[in-house]
Design a protein around this motif. Structure first.
Motif, PDB file in Angstrom:
ATOM      1  N   TRP A 198     -16.622  -1.163  -0.154  1.00  0.00           N
ATOM      2  CA  TRP A 198     -15.417  -1.117   0.680  1.00  0.00           C
ATOM      3  C   TRP A 198     -14.839   0.291   0.631  1.00  0.00           C
ATOM      4  CZ3 TRP A 198     -15.836  -3.628  -3.955  1.00  0.00           C
ATOM      5  CH2 TRP A 198     -15.052  -3.135  -5.016  1.00  0.00           C
ATOM      6  N   ASN A 199     -14.079   0.611   1.647  1.00  0.00           N
ATOM      7  CA  ASN A 199     -13.508   1.953   1.751  1.00  0.00           C
ATOM      8  C   ASN A 199     -12.448   2.177   0.696  1.00  0.00           C
ATOM      9  OD1 ASN A 199     -15.082   2.682   3.958  1.00  0.00           O
ATOM     10  ND2 ASN A 199     -13.671   1.705   5.384  1.00  0.00           N
ATOM     11  N   LEU A 200     -12.403   3.389   0.192  1.00  0.00           N
ATOM     12  CA  LEU A 200     -11.414   3.759  -0.816  1.00  0.00           C
ATOM     13  C   LEU A 200     -10.016   3.825  -0.209  1.00  0.00           C
ATOM     14  CD1 LEU A 200     -13.465   6.636  -2.460  1.00  0.00           C
ATOM     15  CD2 LEU A 200     -12.926   4.436  -3.520  1.00  0.00           C
ATOM     16  N   PRO A 201      -8.967   3.625  -1.015  1.00  0.00           N
ATOM     17  CA  PRO A 201      -7.605   3.777  -0.519  1.00  0.00           C
ATOM     18  C   PRO A 201      -7.371   5.184   0.023  1.00  0.00           C
ATOM     19  CG  PRO A 201      -7.618   2.675  -2.649  1.00  0.00           C
ATOM     20  CD  PRO A 201      -9.009   3.174  -2.414  1.00  0.00           C
ATOM     21  N   PRO A 202      -6.406   5.363   0.910  1.00  0.00           N
ATOM     22  CA  PRO A 202      -6.179   6.660   1.560  1.00  0.00           C
ATOM     23  C   PRO A 202      -5.924   7.812   0.607  1.00  0.00           C
ATOM     24  CG  PRO A 202      -5.002   4.924   2.719  1.00  0.00           C
ATOM     25  CD  PRO A 202      -5.544   4.310   1.463  1.00  0.00           C
ATOM     26  N   TYR A 203      -5.348   7.543  -0.560  1.00  0.00           N
ATOM     27  CA  TYR A 203      -5.015   8.668  -1.441  1.00  0.00           C
ATOM     28  C   TYR A 203      -6.267   9.366  -1.962  1.00  0.00           C
ATOM     29  CZ  TYR A 203      -5.299   4.777  -4.859  1.00  0.00           C
ATOM     30  OH  TYR A 203      -5.664   3.670  -5.582  1.00  0.00           O
ATOM     31  N   TYR A 204      -7.410   8.660  -2.006  1.00  0.00           N
ATOM     32  CA  TYR A 204      -8.650   9.328  -2.385  1.00  0.00           C
ATOM     33  C   TYR A 204      -9.106  10.272  -1.272  1.00  0.00           C
ATOM     34  CZ  TYR A 204      -9.344   6.348  -6.465  1.00  0.00           C
ATOM     35  OH  TYR A 204      -9.212   5.726  -7.674  1.00  0.00           O
ATOM     36  N   VAL A 205      -8.928   9.812  -0.046  1.00  0.00           N
ATOM     37  CA  VAL A 205      -9.372  10.607   1.100  1.00  0.00           C
ATOM     38  C   VAL A 205      -8.574  11.898   1.209  1.00  0.00           C
ATOM     39  CG1 VAL A 205      -9.650  10.633   3.611  1.00  0.00           C
ATOM     40  CG2 VAL A 205     -10.092   8.523   2.312  1.00  0.00           C
ATOM     41  N   TYR A 206      -7.279  11.802   0.975  1.00  0.00           N
ATOM     42  CA  TYR A 206      -6.413  12.962   1.165  1.00  0.00           C
ATOM     43  C   TYR A 206      -6.147  13.738  -0.125  1.00  0.00           C
ATOM     44  CZ  TYR A 206      -5.608  10.918   5.729  1.00  0.00           C
ATOM     45  OH  TYR A 206      -5.800  10.410   6.981  1.00  0.00           O
ATOM     46  N   GLY A 207      -6.827  13.370  -1.198  1.00  0.00           N
ATOM     47  CA  GLY A 207      -6.707  14.122  -2.430  1.00  0.00           C
ATOM     48  C   GLY A 207      -5.416  13.895  -3.181  1.00  0.00           C
ATOM     49  N   LEU A 208      -4.712  12.807  -2.893  1.00  0.00           N
ATOM     50  CA  LEU A 208      -3.464  12.513  -3.594  1.00  0.00           C
ATOM     51  C   LEU A 208      -3.765  11.861  -4.944  1.00  0.00           C
ATOM     52  CD1 LEU A 208      -1.455  11.067  -0.575  1.00  0.00           C
ATOM     53  CD2 LEU A 208      -1.493  13.418  -1.423  1.00  0.00           C
ATOM     54  N   SER A 209      -2.772  11.785  -5.779  1.00  0.00           N
ATOM     55  CA  SER A 209      -2.958  11.203  -7.102  1.00  0.00           C
ATOM     56  C   SER A 209      -3.326   9.721  -6.973  1.00  0.00           C
ATOM     57  CB  SER A 209      -1.684  11.341  -7.944  1.00  0.00           C
ATOM     58  OG  SER A 209      -1.385  12.710  -8.129  1.00  0.00           O
ATOM     59  N   ALA A 210      -4.378   9.334  -7.662  1.00  0.00           N
ATOM     60  CA  ALA A 210      -4.833   7.953  -7.599  1.00  0.00           C
ATOM     61  C   ALA A 210      -3.971   7.059  -8.478  1.00  0.00           C
ATOM     62  CB  ALA A 210      -6.286   7.870  -8.043  1.00  0.00           C
ATOM     63  N   ASP A 211      -3.855   5.808  -8.068  1.00  0.00           N
ATOM     64  CA  ASP A 211      -3.144   4.810  -8.850  1.00  0.00           C
ATOM     65  C   ASP A 211      -4.200   3.952  -9.544  1.00  0.00           C
ATOM     66  OD1 ASP A 211      -1.822   2.606  -9.850  1.00  0.00           O
ATOM     67  OD2 ASP A 211      -0.465   2.415  -8.141  1.00  0.00           O
ATOM     68  N   PRO A 212      -4.476   4.205 -10.826  1.00  0.00           N
ATOM     69  CA  PRO A 212      -5.562   3.478 -11.495  1.00  0.00           C
ATOM     70  C   PRO A 212      -5.321   1.976 -11.553  1.00  0.00           C
ATOM     71  CG  PRO A 212      -4.248   4.705 -13.081  1.00  0.00           C
ATOM     72  CD  PRO A 212      -3.803   5.153 -11.726  1.00  0.00           C
ATOM     73  N   TYR A 213      -4.066   1.571 -11.650  1.00  0.00           N
ATOM     74  CA  TYR A 213      -3.775   0.143 -11.710  1.00  0.00           C
ATOM     75  C   TYR A 213      -4.088  -0.537 -10.378  1.00  0.00           C
ATOM     76  CZ  TYR A 213      -1.410   1.510 -15.988  1.00  0.00           C
ATOM     77  OH  TYR A 213      -1.128   2.033 -17.229  1.00  0.00           O
ATOM     78  N   LEU A 214      -3.703   0.135  -9.288  1.00  0.00           N
ATOM     79  CA  LEU A 214      -3.999  -0.408  -7.969  1.00  0.00           C
ATOM     80  C   LEU A 214      -5.501  -0.459  -7.732  1.00  0.00           C
ATOM     81  CD1 LEU A 214      -3.151  -1.409  -5.188  1.00  0.00           C
ATOM     82  CD2 LEU A 214      -2.932   0.981  -4.456  1.00  0.00           C
ATOM     83  N   HIS A 215      -6.187   0.599  -8.134  1.00  0.00           N
ATOM     84  CA  HIS A 215      -7.634   0.637  -7.956  1.00  0.00           C
ATOM     85  C   HIS A 215      -8.307  -0.493  -8.727  1.00  0.00           C
ATOM     86  CE1 HIS A 215     -11.803   1.929  -8.725  1.00  0.00           C
ATOM     87  NE2 HIS A 215     -11.719   2.474  -7.524  1.00  0.00           N
ATOM     88  N   ASP A 216      -7.895  -0.731  -9.951  1.00  0.00           N
ATOM     89  CA  ASP A 216      -8.477  -1.798 -10.760  1.00  0.00           C
ATOM     90  C   ASP A 216      -8.196  -3.168 -10.146  1.00  0.00           C
ATOM     91  OD1 ASP A 216      -9.406   0.101 -12.474  1.00  0.00           O
ATOM     92  OD2 ASP A 216      -7.899  -0.245 -14.028  1.00  0.00           O
ATOM     93  N   GLU A 217      -6.991  -3.325  -9.601  1.00  0.00           N
ATOM     94  CA  GLU A 217      -6.630  -4.605  -9.000  1.00  0.00           C
ATOM     95  C   GLU A 217      -7.454  -4.860  -7.736  1.00  0.00           C
ATOM     96  OE1 GLU A 217      -4.853  -8.260  -8.212  1.00  0.00           O
ATOM     97  OE2 GLU A 217      -5.051  -7.041 -10.040  1.00  0.00           O
ATOM     98  N   ILE A 218      -7.628  -3.821  -6.923  1.00  0.00           N
ATOM     99  CA  ILE A 218      -8.447  -3.960  -5.716  1.00  0.00           C
ATOM    100  C   ILE A 218      -9.887  -4.320  -6.096  1.00  0.00           C
ATOM    101  CG2 ILE A 218      -9.476  -2.708  -3.779  1.00  0.00           C
ATOM    102  CD1 ILE A 218      -6.878  -1.116  -3.589  1.00  0.00           C
ATOM    103  N   THR A 219     -10.416  -3.639  -7.110  1.00  0.00           N
ATOM    104  CA  THR A 219     -11.780  -3.910  -7.558  1.00  0.00           C
ATOM    105  C   THR A 219     -11.920  -5.348  -8.041  1.00  0.00           C
ATOM    106  OG1 THR A 219     -12.085  -1.596  -8.185  1.00  0.00           O
ATOM    107  CG2 THR A 219     -13.580  -3.207  -9.174  1.00  0.00           C
ATOM    108  N   ARG A 220     -10.929  -5.817  -8.800  1.00  0.00           N
ATOM    109  CA  ARG A 220     -10.972  -7.192  -9.306  1.00  0.00           C
ATOM    110  C   ARG A 220     -10.946  -8.194  -8.156  1.00  0.00           C
ATOM    111  NH1 ARG A 220      -8.130 -11.381  -9.969  1.00  0.00           N
ATOM    112  NH2 ARG A 220      -6.305 -10.429  -8.977  1.00  0.00           N
ATOM    113  N   GLN A 221     -10.081  -7.950  -7.179  1.00  0.00           N
ATOM    114  CA  GLN A 221      -9.974  -8.865  -6.042  1.00  0.00           C
ATOM    115  C   GLN A 221     -11.261  -8.903  -5.220  1.00  0.00           C
ATOM    116  OE1 GLN A 221      -6.508  -7.607  -3.857  1.00  0.00           O
ATOM    117  NE2 GLN A 221      -5.063  -8.322  -5.408  1.00  0.00           N
ATOM    118  N   GLN A 222     -11.837  -7.736  -5.008  1.00  0.00           N
ATOM    119  CA  GLN A 222     -13.057  -7.691  -4.207  1.00  0.00           C
ATOM    120  C   GLN A 222     -14.228  -8.344  -4.945  1.00  0.00           C
ATOM    121  OE1 GLN A 222     -12.520  -7.098  -1.307  1.00  0.00           O
ATOM    122  NE2 GLN A 222     -11.750  -5.079  -0.764  1.00  0.00           N
ATOM    123  N   ALA A 223     -14.310  -8.132  -6.251  1.00  0.00           N
ATOM    124  CA  ALA A 223     -15.366  -8.767  -7.040  1.00  0.00           C
ATOM    125  C   ALA A 223     -15.211 -10.286  -7.021  1.00  0.00           C
ATOM    126  CB  ALA A 223     -15.339  -8.243  -8.473  1.00  0.00           C
TER     127      ALA A 223
END
Length: 301
Positions: A198-223
């Protein structure tokens, strides 16, 4: 009516590799194999040229498919092989031939040094319009390429099959595509690897600071979504070992990576009955042009 495995043959090395793959598949399925040879008429002025006379036409329209069928019967005893010669545009004729087939197998040139396929206009048109599964096989593909290496690092038809790779979006799963992949794995006595990107959140695309908690939650939901989509199929095919491979990133790229250790890659294509264009979607397009394993494109509603 008994369905057949159909292979398009024009005498090229890629179509011969496709016919060999189709014969192996017909044996696995216990089905007959039909070799379809399409003769595209040439304009009268060209047909009258010395190099395109009756002898050349007879060579292409009769001798090549007949000899190919004879060789297939010798190499694949027990597989019923027939030849059908048809006239017309190759894409239209092959698409029509696929209607009554279990699956249609076509050849494609490999991209030297890059892997993957060089898919021509005929192949793309057939894949875009056929409503039965279409398998694309590279020139040079051999039976051993689909199998694991033995203890000394040499793959052969005597070793187990490599896993079947399934490209799956768990948020819009289709039973036709998933069923084809599981049946293929079960028939080969191998495992199935379900790949989902799945596509990464916009902050990865634009080089903004990543939210590790949000990323982990998205990964858990998708899995969790992938596991839920596969749950009934695990129960239906208990002997098929399933590996779930969800990860953020381009779905096409992830499937191309997984194809390096696959006997077959299975992807879906939504049926669009427009006569215009040959649109197959970005994921299918990426897999067709870059995967190093045979690719099955399964049409679905």
């Amino acid at each position: 009516m008994v369905r057949t495995v159909v292979a398009g043959l024009d005498g090229s090395s890629e179509s011969r590799a496709a016919a060999e793959w189709a014969a192996r598949e017909a044996r696995l399925r216990g089905l007959p194999l039909k070799i379809v040879n399409v003769w595209e008429p040439v304009p009268d002025p060209m047909a009258q040229a010395p190099l395109l006379g009756a002898e050349t036409q007879q060579h292409w329209s009769e001798r090549i498919p007949r000899e190919a069928a004879e060789g297939l019967r010798l190499r694949h005893p027990g597989v019923e092989v027939t030849v059908e010669q048809l006239t017309g545009g190759a894409a239209e004729v092959l698409t029509k031939a696929a209607e009554d087939a279990e699956l249609l197998v076509l050849g494609s040139r490999g991209l030297s040094g890059l892997g993957g396929f060089l898919v021509g206009s005929v192949g793309l048109s057939v894949i875009a319009h056929a409503e039965r599964p279409v398998v694309l096989v590279r020139a040079g593909e051999q039976a051993a390429d689909e199998h694991e290496a033995d203890p000394v690092g040499i793959p052969s038809a005597a070793t187990p099959f490599k896993p079947v790779v399934l490209g799956l979006d768990p948020h819009s799963p289709d039973d036709t595509v998933i069923g084809f992949a599981f049946e293929t794995a079960a028939r080969r006595g191998t495992g199935l690897r379900a790949v989902y990107g799945w596509n990464l959140p916009p902050y990865y695309v634009y080089g903004l600071s990543a939210d590790p908690y949000l990323h982990d939650e998205i990964t858990r939901q998708q899995a969790a979504a992938l596991a839920e989509a596969l749950k009934p199929w695990r129960q239906k095919y208990p002997d098929v070992e399933v590996t779930e491979a969800p990860a953020s990133g381009s779905p096409g790229n992830r499937l191309v990576d997984a194809a390096r250790d696959a006997s077959l890659v299975v992807v879906g294509r939504r049926i669009r009955r427009s006569a215009l264009g040959a649109h197959v979607g970005p994921v299918v397009h990426a897999v067709l042009h870059h995967a190093t394993a045979p690719v099955a494109v399964v049409a679905h509603n």
